[in-house]
Design a protein around this motif. Structure first.
Motif, PDB file in Angstrom:
ATOM      1  N   LEU A 153      41.974  27.439  36.523  1.00  0.00           N
ATOM      2  CA  LEU A 153      43.117  28.253  36.115  1.00  0.00           C
ATOM      3  C   LEU A 153      44.280  28.106  37.081  1.00  0.00           C
ATOM      4  N   THR A 154      45.497  28.329  36.557  1.00  0.00           N
ATOM      5  CA  THR A 154      46.678  28.343  37.414  1.00  0.00           C
ATOM      6  C   THR A 154      46.713  29.657  38.196  1.00  0.00           C
ATOM      7  N   GLU A 155      47.585  29.715  39.188  1.00  0.00           N
ATOM      8  CA  GLU A 155      47.708  30.929  40.011  1.00  0.00           C
ATOM      9  C   GLU A 155      48.060  32.136  39.156  1.00  0.00           C
ATOM     10  N   ARG A 156      48.965  31.951  38.202  1.00  0.00           N
ATOM     11  CA  ARG A 156      49.366  33.058  37.324  1.00  0.00           C
ATOM     12  C   ARG A 156      48.226  33.476  36.402  1.00  0.00           C
ATOM     13  N   GLU A 157      47.492  32.503  35.885  1.00  0.00           N
ATOM     14  CA  GLU A 157      46.363  32.824  35.019  1.00  0.00           C
ATOM     15  C   GLU A 157      45.282  33.595  35.770  1.00  0.00           C
ATOM     16  N   ILE A 158      45.101  33.280  37.042  1.00  0.00           N
ATOM     17  CA  ILE A 158      44.132  34.004  37.865  1.00  0.00           C
ATOM     18  C   ILE A 158      44.570  35.456  38.012  1.00  0.00           C
ATOM     19  N   GLU A 159      45.870  35.673  38.237  1.00  0.00           N
ATOM     20  CA  GLU A 159      46.391  37.042  38.349  1.00  0.00           C
ATOM     21  C   GLU A 159      46.151  37.825  37.066  1.00  0.00           C
ATOM     22  N   VAL A 160      46.403  37.181  35.931  1.00  0.00           N
ATOM     23  CA  VAL A 160      46.202  37.833  34.636  1.00  0.00           C
ATOM     24  C   VAL A 160      44.730  38.163  34.422  1.00  0.00           C
ATOM     25  N   LEU A 161      43.858  37.217  34.753  1.00  0.00           N
ATOM     26  CA  LEU A 161      42.418  37.432  34.587  1.00  0.00           C
ATOM     27  C   LEU A 161      41.934  38.595  35.450  1.00  0.00           C
ATOM     28  N   GLU A 162      42.407  38.675  36.677  1.00  0.00           N
ATOM     29  CA  GLU A 162      42.003  39.769  37.566  1.00  0.00           C
ATOM     30  C   GLU A 162      42.431  41.115  37.010  1.00  0.00           C
ATOM     31  N   MET A 163      43.617  41.169  36.422  1.00  0.00           N
ATOM     32  CA  MET A 163      44.099  42.419  35.833  1.00  0.00           C
ATOM     33  C   MET A 163      43.337  42.763  34.562  1.00  0.00           C
ATOM     34  N   MET A 164      42.970  41.738  33.791  1.00  0.00           N
ATOM     35  CA  MET A 164      42.136  41.970  32.607  1.00  0.00           C
ATOM     36  C   MET A 164      40.807  42.604  33.008  1.00  0.00           C
ATOM     37  N   ALA A 165      40.243  42.103  34.107  1.00  0.00           N
ATOM     38  CA  ALA A 165      38.948  42.598  34.578  1.00  0.00           C
ATOM     39  C   ALA A 165      39.018  44.057  34.990  1.00  0.00           C
ATOM     40  N   LYS A 166      40.210  44.517  35.348  1.00  0.00           N
ATOM     41  CA  LYS A 166      40.380  45.910  35.756  1.00  0.00           C
ATOM     42  C   LYS A 166      40.812  46.798  34.587  1.00  0.00           C
ATOM     43  N   GLY A 167      40.767  46.243  33.369  1.00  0.00           N
ATOM     44  CA  GLY A 167      41.011  47.046  32.182  1.00  0.00           C
ATOM     45  C   GLY A 167      42.449  47.157  31.736  1.00  0.00           C
ATOM     46  N   ASN A 168      43.354  46.363  32.324  1.00  0.00           N
ATOM     47  CA  ASN A 168      44.760  46.423  31.926  1.00  0.00           C
ATOM     48  C   ASN A 168      44.993  45.718  30.593  1.00  0.00           C
ATOM     49  N   ASN A 169      45.788  46.315  29.716  1.00  0.00           N
ATOM     50  CA  ASN A 169      46.149  45.641  28.472  1.00  0.00           C
ATOM     51  C   ASN A 169      47.343  44.723  28.726  1.00  0.00           C
ATOM     52  N   ASN A 170      47.774  44.004  27.700  1.00  0.00           N
ATOM     53  CA  ASN A 170      48.845  43.014  27.869  1.00  0.00           C
ATOM     54  C   ASN A 170      50.148  43.644  28.353  1.00  0.00           C
ATOM     55  N   ARG A 171      50.459  44.814  27.812  1.00  0.00           N
ATOM     56  CA  ARG A 171      51.709  45.475  28.206  1.00  0.00           C
ATOM     57  C   ARG A 171      51.685  45.834  29.692  1.00  0.00           C
ATOM     58  N   ALA A 172      50.570  46.405  30.133  1.00  0.00           N
ATOM     59  CA  ALA A 172      50.451  46.801  31.540  1.00  0.00           C
ATOM     60  C   ALA A 172      50.513  45.591  32.464  1.00  0.00           C
ATOM     61  N   ILE A 173      49.854  44.501  32.051  1.00  0.00           N
ATOM     62  CA  ILE A 173      49.885  43.278  32.861  1.00  0.00           C
ATOM     63  C   ILE A 173      51.313  42.756  32.968  1.00  0.00           C
ATOM     64  N   GLY A 174      52.014  42.752  31.844  1.00  0.00           N
ATOM     65  CA  GLY A 174      53.390  42.280  31.841  1.00  0.00           C
ATOM     66  C   GLY A 174      54.287  43.093  32.757  1.00  0.00           C
ATOM     67  N   GLU A 175      54.115  44.412  32.728  1.00  0.00           N
ATOM     68  CA  GLU A 175      54.932  45.291  33.568  1.00  0.00           C
ATOM     69  C   GLU A 175      54.647  45.057  35.049  1.00  0.00           C
ATOM     70  N   LYS A 176      53.391  44.858  35.386  1.00  0.00           N
ATOM     71  CA  LYS A 176      53.021  44.682  36.795  1.00  0.00           C
ATOM     72  C   LYS A 176      53.429  43.309  37.333  1.00  0.00           C
ATOM     73  N   LEU A 177      53.445  42.298  36.451  1.00  0.00           N
ATOM     74  CA  LEU A 177      53.802  40.947  36.892  1.00  0.00           C
ATOM     75  C   LEU A 177      55.260  40.601  36.577  1.00  0.00           C
ATOM     76  N   PHE A 178      55.967  41.567  35.945  1.00  0.00           N
ATOM     77  CA  PHE A 178      57.374  41.376  35.586  1.00  0.00           C
ATOM     78  C   PHE A 178      57.575  40.183  34.657  1.00  0.00           C
ATOM     79  N   ILE A 179      56.693  40.080  33.659  1.00  0.00           N
ATOM     80  CA  ILE A 179      56.816  39.053  32.630  1.00  0.00           C
ATOM     81  C   ILE A 179      56.689  39.722  31.266  1.00  0.00           C
TER      82      ILE A 179
END
Length: 216
Positions: A153-179
């Motif tokens: 995985l790319t560095e960004r994909e790893i960040e997304v995967l880690e947030m998924m593992a903590k129960g974050n939905n797509n909206r929450a992940i986007g807000e935290k990563l500013f994407i």
């Protein structure tokens, strides 16, 4: 407002009817069907294409775990919550491995149940953190560490995967990563393809087994 299309599966008529009546009080939920056993819920899933299935763990013909595996192999986009009287770690472990997104006990309140459906529909998962941690420890003890996540995985994909593992939905992940949420969806899609899995839950389980993520 988009309503969540729910299929309710329980072999006890009174329980099934009670759940349906509780859920129908929520204007964001619509009951599209009821199933009386494991085989019935698989067939109804094929016929009705619900957004989410609320399913008993112990049912005739096919258990909730067996039915979940079949449904997820056919329709990985359908969310599944197992509703049961059991709280044993092994039951939760089997449900998690089957690809379901949530595990609830039948003593939850009506409000907790409706909230759980909304959370899972929005892309979150509902499993006791203590059990997830024990699963991770169990798999690590077996030596299932495998290749490096950076090789896949790319560095960004790893960040997304880690947030998924903590129960974050797509909206929450986007807000935290500013994407944007659309960008998150693209990352999630790439993660699933690279890991060779069908849905977010399977991706998280795979990452836990490899020792790639820590949900603490």
């Amino acid at each position: 407002m988009e309503k969540i299309k729910v299929l309710v599966a329980d072999d006890h008529l009174l329980v099934r009817e009670g759940i349906c009546k509780l859920l129908e009080l929520d204007e964001k939920i619509t009951i599209v069907g009821e199933a009386v056993d494991g085989e019935d819920v698989v067939n109804k899933a094929k016929e009705l294409k619900p957004d989410l299935i609320l399913m008993d763990l112990n049912m005739p013909k096919l258990s909730g775990v067996q039915a979940s595996k079949q449904i997820k192999s056919l329709f990985p986009e359908i969310k599944i919550i197992i509703l049961t009287i059991h709280d044993d770690e092994e039951y939760v472990y089997e449900v998690l491995k089957a690809g379901a997104e949530g595990y609830l006990q039948k003593d939850v309140s009506a409000e907790e149940l409706r909230s759980a459906l909304q959370m899972v529909f929005n892309g979150e998962t509902l499993f006791p953190a203590s059990v997830i941690n024990r699963v991770m420890g169990r798999e690590r003890s077996k030596g299932k560490i495998g290749e490096s996540i950076e090789d896949i995985l790319t560095e960004r994909e790893i960040e997304v995967l880690e947030m998924m593992a903590k129960g974050n939905n797509n909206r929450a992940i986007g807000e935290k990563l500013f994407i944007s949420e659309k960008t998150v969806k693209n990352h999630v899609s790439n993660i699933l393809k690279k890991l060779g899995v069908n849905d977010r839950t399977q991706a998280v389980i795979y990452a836990i087994k490899k020792g790639w993520v820590d949900i603490k």
